[in-house]
Design a protein around this motif. Structure first.
Motif, PDB file in Angstrom:
ATOM      1  N   GLN A  27      -9.094  31.185  49.884  1.00 44.41           N
ATOM      2  CA  GLN A  27      -9.168  30.130  48.908  1.00 44.41           C
ATOM      3  C   GLN A  27     -10.462  29.718  48.538  1.00 44.41           C
ATOM      4  O   GLN A  27     -11.365  29.634  49.428  1.00 44.41           O
ATOM      5  N   GLY A  28     -10.794  29.372  47.360  1.00 43.12           N
ATOM      6  CA  GLY A  28     -12.153  29.031  46.711  1.00 43.12           C
ATOM      7  C   GLY A  28     -12.125  28.999  45.303  1.00 43.12           C
ATOM      8  O   GLY A  28     -11.196  29.417  44.494  1.00 43.12           O
ATOM      9  N   PHE A  29     -13.145  28.726  44.767  1.00 46.36           N
ATOM     10  CA  PHE A  29     -13.712  28.778  43.262  1.00 46.36           C
ATOM     11  C   PHE A  29     -14.272  30.019  42.958  1.00 46.36           C
ATOM     12  O   PHE A  29     -15.330  30.222  43.439  1.00 46.36           O
ATOM     13  N   TYR A  30     -13.702  31.222  42.338  1.00 50.18           N
ATOM     14  CA  TYR A  30     -14.015  32.000  41.998  1.00 50.18           C
ATOM     15  C   TYR A  30     -14.837  32.266  40.785  1.00 50.18           C
ATOM     16  O   TYR A  30     -14.286  32.048  39.663  1.00 50.18           O
ATOM     17  N   LEU A  31     -15.959  32.828  41.100  1.00 52.54           N
ATOM     18  CA  LEU A  31     -17.050  33.370  39.652  1.00 52.54           C
ATOM     19  C   LEU A  31     -17.387  34.748  39.849  1.00 52.54           C
ATOM     20  O   LEU A  31     -17.106  35.353  40.624  1.00 52.54           O
ATOM     21  N   SER A  32     -18.291  35.071  38.855  1.00 49.94           N
ATOM     22  CA  SER A  32     -18.783  36.518  38.659  1.00 49.94           C
ATOM     23  C   SER A  32     -20.188  36.497  38.135  1.00 49.94           C
ATOM     24  O   SER A  32     -20.238  35.656  37.216  1.00 49.94           O
ATOM     25  N   PRO A  33     -21.174  37.254  38.637  1.00 44.63           N
ATOM     26  CA  PRO A  33     -22.358  37.441  38.146  1.00 44.63           C
ATOM     27  C   PRO A  33     -22.324  38.463  36.763  1.00 44.63           C
ATOM     28  O   PRO A  33     -23.284  38.300  36.123  1.00 44.63           O
ATOM     29  N   ASP A  34     -21.210  39.104  36.704  1.00 47.91           N
ATOM     30  CA  ASP A  34     -21.150  39.771  35.783  1.00 47.91           C
ATOM     31  C   ASP A  34     -20.667  39.346  34.405  1.00 47.91           C
ATOM     32  O   ASP A  34     -19.296  39.153  34.364  1.00 47.91           O
ATOM     33  N   LYS A  35     -21.255  38.918  33.586  1.00 51.56           N
ATOM     34  CA  LYS A  35     -21.025  38.050  32.226  1.00 51.56           C
ATOM     35  C   LYS A  35     -20.017  39.047  31.356  1.00 51.56           C
ATOM     36  O   LYS A  35     -19.012  38.432  30.974  1.00 51.56           O
ATOM     37  N   ASP A  36     -20.369  40.352  31.339  1.00 47.37           N
ATOM     38  CA  ASP A  36     -19.465  41.308  30.528  1.00 47.37           C
ATOM     39  C   ASP A  36     -18.109  41.106  31.211  1.00 47.37           C
ATOM     40  O   ASP A  36     -16.999  41.327  30.273  1.00 47.37           O
ATOM     41  N   GLY A  90     -18.698  39.839  46.970  1.00 49.93           N
ATOM     42  CA  GLY A  90     -18.299  41.250  47.133  1.00 49.93           C
ATOM     43  C   GLY A  90     -17.473  41.843  45.883  1.00 49.93           C
ATOM     44  O   GLY A  90     -17.101  41.283  45.205  1.00 49.93           O
ATOM     45  N   PRO A  91     -17.069  43.246  45.888  1.00 45.59           N
ATOM     46  CA  PRO A  91     -16.285  43.863  45.107  1.00 45.59           C
ATOM     47  C   PRO A  91     -14.851  43.178  44.846  1.00 45.59           C
ATOM     48  O   PRO A  91     -14.400  42.909  45.688  1.00 45.59           O
ATOM     49  N   ILE A  92     -14.665  43.233  43.593  1.00 49.18           N
ATOM     50  CA  ILE A  92     -13.351  42.850  43.146  1.00 49.18           C
ATOM     51  C   ILE A  92     -12.407  44.216  43.554  1.00 49.18           C
ATOM     52  O   ILE A  92     -12.677  45.105  43.255  1.00 49.18           O
ATOM     53  N   ALA A  93     -11.399  43.678  44.238  1.00 52.51           N
ATOM     54  CA  ALA A  93     -10.376  44.964  44.496  1.00 52.51           C
ATOM     55  C   ALA A  93      -9.730  45.273  43.332  1.00 52.51           C
ATOM     56  O   ALA A  93      -9.293  44.368  42.546  1.00 52.51           O
ATOM     57  N   ASN A  94      -9.396  46.583  43.176  1.00 56.82           N
ATOM     58  CA  ASN A  94      -8.833  47.053  41.819  1.00 56.82           C
ATOM     59  C   ASN A  94      -7.325  46.706  41.706  1.00 56.82           C
ATOM     60  O   ASN A  94      -6.908  46.105  42.595  1.00 56.82           O
ATOM     61  N   ASP A  95      -6.700  46.743  40.477  1.00 57.74           N
ATOM     62  CA  ASP A  95      -5.388  46.261  40.393  1.00 57.74           C
ATOM     63  C   ASP A  95      -4.441  47.015  41.193  1.00 57.74           C
ATOM     64  O   ASP A  95      -3.426  46.739  41.290  1.00 57.74           O
ATOM     65  N   THR A  96      -4.669  48.106  41.960  1.00 59.44           N
ATOM     66  CA  THR A  96      -3.849  48.728  42.715  1.00 59.44           C
ATOM     67  C   THR A  96      -3.807  48.222  44.287  1.00 59.44           C
ATOM     68  O   THR A  96      -3.050  48.778  44.856  1.00 59.44           O
ATOM     69  N   ILE A  97      -4.353  47.116  44.491  1.00 60.60           N
ATOM     70  CA  ILE A  97      -4.386  46.871  45.817  1.00 60.60           C
ATOM     71  C   ILE A  97      -3.075  46.393  46.469  1.00 60.60           C
ATOM     72  O   ILE A  97      -2.955  46.895  47.742  1.00 60.60           O
ATOM     73  N   TYR A  98      -2.182  45.740  45.737  1.00 65.31           N
ATOM     74  CA  TYR A  98      -0.688  45.522  46.348  1.00 65.31           C
ATOM     75  C   TYR A  98      -0.041  46.771  46.617  1.00 65.31           C
ATOM     76  O   TYR A  98       0.349  46.929  47.516  1.00 65.31           O
ATOM     77  N   GLU A  99      -0.334  47.702  45.476  1.00 64.79           N
ATOM     78  CA  GLU A  99       0.469  49.168  45.913  1.00 64.79           C
ATOM     79  C   GLU A  99      -0.101  49.770  47.160  1.00 64.79           C
ATOM     80  O   GLU A  99       0.455  50.557  47.750  1.00 64.79           O
ATOM     81  N   THR A 100      -1.467  49.582  47.176  1.00 70.43           N
ATOM     82  CA  THR A 100      -2.285  50.220  48.150  1.00 70.43           C
ATOM     83  C   THR A 100      -1.911  49.767  49.625  1.00 70.43           C
ATOM     84  O   THR A 100      -1.595  50.565  50.599  1.00 70.43           O
ATOM     85  N   LEU A 120     -12.167  53.608  43.752  1.00 74.58           N
ATOM     86  CA  LEU A 120     -12.182  54.113  42.408  1.00 74.58           C
ATOM     87  C   LEU A 120     -12.410  53.148  41.154  1.00 74.58           C
ATOM     88  O   LEU A 120     -11.859  51.845  41.551  1.00 74.58           O
ATOM     89  N   GLY A 121     -12.826  53.389  40.004  1.00 74.50           N
ATOM     90  CA  GLY A 121     -13.088  52.624  38.989  1.00 74.50           C
ATOM     91  C   GLY A 121     -14.449  51.849  39.319  1.00 74.50           C
ATOM     92  O   GLY A 121     -15.040  52.179  40.059  1.00 74.50           O
ATOM     93  N   PRO A 122     -14.564  51.109  37.857  1.00 74.67           N
ATOM     94  CA  PRO A 122     -15.896  50.303  38.092  1.00 74.67           C
ATOM     95  C   PRO A 122     -15.965  49.375  39.109  1.00 74.67           C
ATOM     96  O   PRO A 122     -14.898  48.867  39.352  1.00 74.67           O
ATOM     97  N   GLU A 123     -17.124  49.068  39.577  1.00 76.42           N
ATOM     98  CA  GLU A 123     -17.174  47.931  40.700  1.00 76.42           C
ATOM     99  C   GLU A 123     -17.830  46.559  39.818  1.00 76.42           C
ATOM    100  O   GLU A 123     -18.806  46.735  39.387  1.00 76.42           O
ATOM    101  N   TYR A 124     -16.927  45.529  40.167  1.00 73.36           N
ATOM    102  CA  TYR A 124     -17.420  44.362  39.531  1.00 73.36           C
ATOM    103  C   TYR A 124     -17.318  43.240  40.699  1.00 73.36           C
ATOM    104  O   TYR A 124     -16.672  43.217  41.590  1.00 73.36           O
ATOM    105  N   ILE A 125     -18.511  42.422  40.790  1.00 74.92           N
ATOM    106  CA  ILE A 125     -18.657  41.518  41.785  1.00 74.92           C
ATOM    107  C   ILE A 125     -17.939  40.190  41.652  1.00 74.92           C
ATOM    108  O   ILE A 125     -17.848  39.730  40.424  1.00 74.92           O
TER     109      ILE A 125
END
Length: 177
Positions: A27-36, A90-100, A120-125
């Motif tokens: 739990q927390g307030f989530y942000l990203s340094p990656d504006k795009d 840290g990195p955002i887990a990709n959309d397959t994390i539940y399946e994984t 796999l895939g791009p790494e966003y923080i």
């Protein structure tokens, strides 16, 4: 540290106790340094809130894509957070994390194989502010409202990125068969 958060609201004073307890970093307030990245996920009429975080005196835990990162997320998805920190990054887990996670618990893949899928895939923080202390050191700067045209352009980029990821994921899964 410059950070961004997308929401249907302008959020000048975030609440670190709002939101799911079983998110990647708890739990927390989530942000990203990656504006795009943040703009890519924003929908029409949403706002991209921009902040500055003063990290002085904060206990910060930072992860890279690794087994430790994977295990921390896995633990948070099942039980309460186990790390005491003001900020977790840290990195955002990709959309397959539940399946994984399901693949691991079913015994279909070994943990190391499943972990390779999460690489796999791009790494966003992502940056999770976990304490009131961290929230008090976050300064709201401005908010930009997303237009329909901006949303359309970003969704096209996101779609291409997701298609490339799905292709890479399918190819990797074929190697495990």
């Amino acid at each position: 540290m410059r950070l961004y958060h997308t929401s249907q609201l302008i959020i000048k004073d975030p609440d670190v106790h709002f939101g799911r307890k079983n998110a990647d970093f708890g739990q927390g307030f989530y942000l990203s340094p990656d504006k795009d990245f943040v703009y890519r996920w924003a929908t029409k009429d949403a706002y991209v809130n921009e902040y500055e975080l003063d990290t002085a005196g904060l206990k910060i835990v930072e992860f890279q894509r690794s087994k430790e990162w994977f295990e921390y997320i896995y633990q948070n998805r099942r039980v309460n957070d186990t790390i005491e920190a003001d900020v977790v990054m840290g990195p955002i887990a990709n959309d397959t994390i539940y399946e994984t996670f399901g693949i691991i618990s079913s015994g279909y893949l070994r943990t190391d194989e499943a972990l390779s899928l999460l690489m796999l895939g791009p790494e966003y923080i992502q940056v999770a502010l976990k304490t009131e202390k961290a929230a008090s050191q976050l300064t709201w700067l401005k908010a930009d409202q997303i237009t329909a045209e901006s949303e359309k352009n970003m969704k096209e980029l996101l779609k291409k990125e997701q298609e490339a990821f799905q292709q890479e994921f399918a190819e990797k899964m074929q190697r495990f068969l």
